[in-house]
Design an enzyme around this catalytic site. Sequence first.
Site, PDB file in Angstrom:
ATOM      1  N   PHE A  38      -6.206   7.844   1.306  1.00 42.60           N
ATOM      2  CA  PHE A  38      -6.640   6.642   0.588  1.00 42.60           C
ATOM      3  C   PHE A  38      -7.723   5.937   1.398  1.00 42.60           C
ATOM      4  O   PHE A  38      -8.053   6.346   2.521  1.00 42.60           O
ATOM      5  CB  PHE A  38      -5.443   5.708   0.336  1.00 42.60           C
ATOM      6  CG  PHE A  38      -4.804   5.184   1.605  1.00 42.60           C
ATOM      7  CD1 PHE A  38      -5.152   3.940   2.108  1.00 42.60           C
ATOM      8  CD2 PHE A  38      -3.859   5.934   2.306  1.00 42.60           C
ATOM      9  CE1 PHE A  38      -4.584   3.446   3.278  1.00 42.60           C
ATOM     10  CE2 PHE A  38      -3.273   5.452   3.480  1.00 42.60           C
ATOM     11  CZ  PHE A  38      -3.641   4.211   3.961  1.00 42.60           C
ATOM     12  N   ASP A  56      -0.896  -3.777  10.109  1.00 43.47           N
ATOM     13  CA  ASP A  56      -2.247  -4.128   9.714  1.00 43.47           C
ATOM     14  C   ASP A  56      -3.185  -3.091  10.315  1.00 43.47           C
ATOM     15  O   ASP A  56      -3.025  -2.714  11.472  1.00 43.47           O
ATOM     16  CB  ASP A  56      -2.589  -5.533  10.224  1.00 43.47           C
ATOM     17  CG  ASP A  56      -3.832  -6.043   9.535  1.00 43.47           C
ATOM     18  OD1 ASP A  56      -3.787  -6.224   8.312  1.00 43.47           O
ATOM     19  OD2 ASP A  56      -4.857  -6.237  10.216  1.00 43.47           O
ATOM     20  N   ASP A 100     -10.419   7.298   4.111  1.00 47.08           N
ATOM     21  CA  ASP A 100     -10.127   8.674   4.540  1.00 47.08           C
ATOM     22  C   ASP A 100     -11.239   9.676   4.208  1.00 47.08           C
ATOM     23  O   ASP A 100     -11.538  10.551   5.026  1.00 47.08           O
ATOM     24  CB  ASP A 100      -8.790   9.162   3.951  1.00 47.08           C
ATOM     25  CG  ASP A 100      -7.601   8.573   4.700  1.00 47.08           C
ATOM     26  OD1 ASP A 100      -7.792   8.065   5.821  1.00 47.08           O
ATOM     27  OD2 ASP A 100      -6.472   8.617   4.161  1.00 47.08           O
ATOM     28  N   ASN A 132       0.821  -1.205   0.000  1.00 42.63           N
ATOM     29  CA  ASN A 132       0.000   0.000   0.000  1.00 42.63           C
ATOM     30  C   ASN A 132       0.862   1.267   0.000  1.00 42.63           C
ATOM     31  O   ASN A 132       1.526   1.580   0.990  1.00 42.63           O
ATOM     32  CB  ASN A 132      -0.897  -0.072   1.238  1.00 42.63           C
ATOM     33  CG  ASN A 132      -1.897   1.055   1.300  1.00 42.63           C
ATOM     34  OD1 ASN A 132      -1.590   2.193   0.985  1.00 42.63           O
ATOM     35  ND2 ASN A 132      -3.111   0.726   1.728  1.00 42.63           N
ATOM     36  N   ARG A 180      -2.142   5.526  12.456  1.00 43.73           N
ATOM     37  CA  ARG A 180      -0.811   5.153  11.950  1.00 43.73           C
ATOM     38  C   ARG A 180       0.268   6.062  12.525  1.00 43.73           C
ATOM     39  O   ARG A 180       1.353   5.612  12.875  1.00 43.73           O
ATOM     40  CB  ARG A 180      -0.825   5.243  10.413  1.00 43.73           C
ATOM     41  CG  ARG A 180       0.453   4.778   9.742  1.00 43.73           C
ATOM     42  CD  ARG A 180       0.266   4.526   8.262  1.00 43.73           C
ATOM     43  NE  ARG A 180      -0.678   3.428   8.038  1.00 43.73           N
ATOM     44  CZ  ARG A 180      -1.937   3.600   7.604  1.00 43.73           C
ATOM     45  NH1 ARG A 180      -2.389   4.800   7.293  1.00 43.73           N
ATOM     46  NH2 ARG A 180      -2.729   2.567   7.461  1.00 43.73           N
TER      47      ARG A 180
HETATM   48  P1  ITT Z   1      -0.652  -4.174   3.207  1.00 44.13           P
HETATM   49  O1  ITT Z   1       0.069  -4.678   2.001  1.00 44.13           O
HETATM   50  O2  ITT Z   1       0.202  -3.301   4.085  1.00 44.13           O
HETATM   51  O3  ITT Z   1      -1.375  -5.242   3.991  1.00 44.13           O
HETATM   52  P2  ITT Z   1      -3.364  -3.278   2.692  1.00 44.13           P
HETATM   53  O4  ITT Z   1      -3.953  -2.157   1.882  1.00 44.13           O
HETATM   54  O5  ITT Z   1      -3.752  -4.683   2.383  1.00 44.13           O
HETATM   55  O6  ITT Z   1      -1.777  -3.141   2.641  1.00 44.13           O
HETATM   56  P3  ITT Z   1      -4.600  -3.388   5.369  1.00 44.13           P
HETATM   57  O7  ITT Z   1      -5.146  -4.741   5.153  1.00 44.13           O
HETATM   58  O8  ITT Z   1      -3.896  -3.095   6.660  1.00 44.13           O
HETATM   59  O9  ITT Z   1      -3.609  -2.941   4.214  1.00 44.13           O
HETATM   60  O10 ITT Z   1      -5.712  -2.265   5.250  1.00 44.13           O
HETATM   61  C1  ITT Z   1      -6.997  -2.576   4.937  1.00 44.13           C
HETATM   62  C2  ITT Z   1      -7.676  -1.458   4.208  1.00 44.13           C
HETATM   63  O11 ITT Z   1      -8.082  -0.470   5.155  1.00 44.13           O
HETATM   64  C3  ITT Z   1      -6.836  -0.700   3.203  1.00 44.13           C
HETATM   65  O12 ITT Z   1      -6.805  -1.337   1.955  1.00 44.13           O
HETATM   66  C4  ITT Z   1      -7.552   0.631   3.144  1.00 44.13           C
HETATM   67  O13 ITT Z   1      -8.648   0.570   2.261  1.00 44.13           O
HETATM   68  C5  ITT Z   1      -8.061   0.777   4.572  1.00 44.13           C
HETATM   69  N1  ITT Z   1      -7.157   1.643   5.341  1.00 44.13           N
HETATM   70  C6  ITT Z   1      -6.026   1.282   6.003  1.00 44.13           C
HETATM   71  N2  ITT Z   1      -5.455   2.355   6.559  1.00 44.13           N
HETATM   72  C7  ITT Z   1      -6.228   3.408   6.257  1.00 44.13           C
HETATM   73  C8  ITT Z   1      -6.162   4.790   6.521  1.00 44.13           C
HETATM   74  O14 ITT Z   1      -5.158   5.335   7.200  1.00 44.13           O
HETATM   75  N3  ITT Z   1      -7.127   5.573   6.056  1.00 44.13           N
HETATM   76  C9  ITT Z   1      -8.157   5.072   5.342  1.00 44.13           C
HETATM   77  N4  ITT Z   1      -8.300   3.788   5.033  1.00 44.13           N
HETATM   78  C10 ITT Z   1      -7.341   2.956   5.488  1.00 44.13           C
END
Ligand code: ITT
Length: 184
Positions: free
Chosen positions: A138, A64, A141, A8, A167
């Site tokens: 993203f 995560d 948000d 991400n 975060r």
């Molecule tokens: P990794 O490769 O790091 O796992 P990911 O996108 O799969 O990336 P997560 O499973 O931790 O990450 O996150 C799940 C979803 O939650 C992510 O795809 C976003 O849509 C949402 N998300 C995570 N952090 C966010 C943030 O700070 N603000 C808004 N949405 C967030």
Amino acid sequence: MITFVTSNEGKFMEISHEMRQHGIEIRWEKVEYDEIQGNDTHEISLRSCNDIMGKVTGDFFLEDTGLYCTPLNGFPGPYAKYAQHTIGNRGLLRLLEGSERSAYFLTVISLRHGNRVLQFDGKVNGTISENEKGSNGFGFDPVFIPEGQDRTLAEMNLQEKNAFSHRGIAVRKLIRYLQESNLK
Ligand code: ITT
């Protein structure tokens, strides 16, 4: 140099920015790993870390993140990515129509340091907005308003979001640990 394993880009931008402010440069390993399903973000983060242990050399961390909506009994929680890809922000807004809107984000960073794994977490309470607003950031948000604020995270710039986001809180705990253990 320490490695951050994530697919991400938004996460990498936020974390690398905060760490650079504290004089720490990190390497990005853009690996998509299978995320173990479960209900506990600490557990998922730890198991993902153990899982990719053999695939990344040196010290690394991953994180995560889950979004927990109170009126939906915590949904989507750790299934945030799946919910984002399926119902998206509009679907979430529809699910919450006419209901109370409190929610929180939880981030759990797992750091592999030598043969130990350490965790650093960050939580931010807030509410799900009535409409999508803003174009920064993203994921969720555009629909998340942190407690005490009147703008969504997507209406803030990266530095503002980091100042009080889930975060931002978690990464500052990691930074403190790295500085104290001279591991930067
Ligand atoms: P990794 O490769 O790091 O796992 P990911 O996108 O799969 O990336 P997560 O499973 O931790 O990450 O996150 C799940 C979803 O939650 C992510 O795809 C976003 O849509 C949402 N998300 C995570 N952090 C966010 C943030 O700070 N603000 C808004 N949405 C967030």
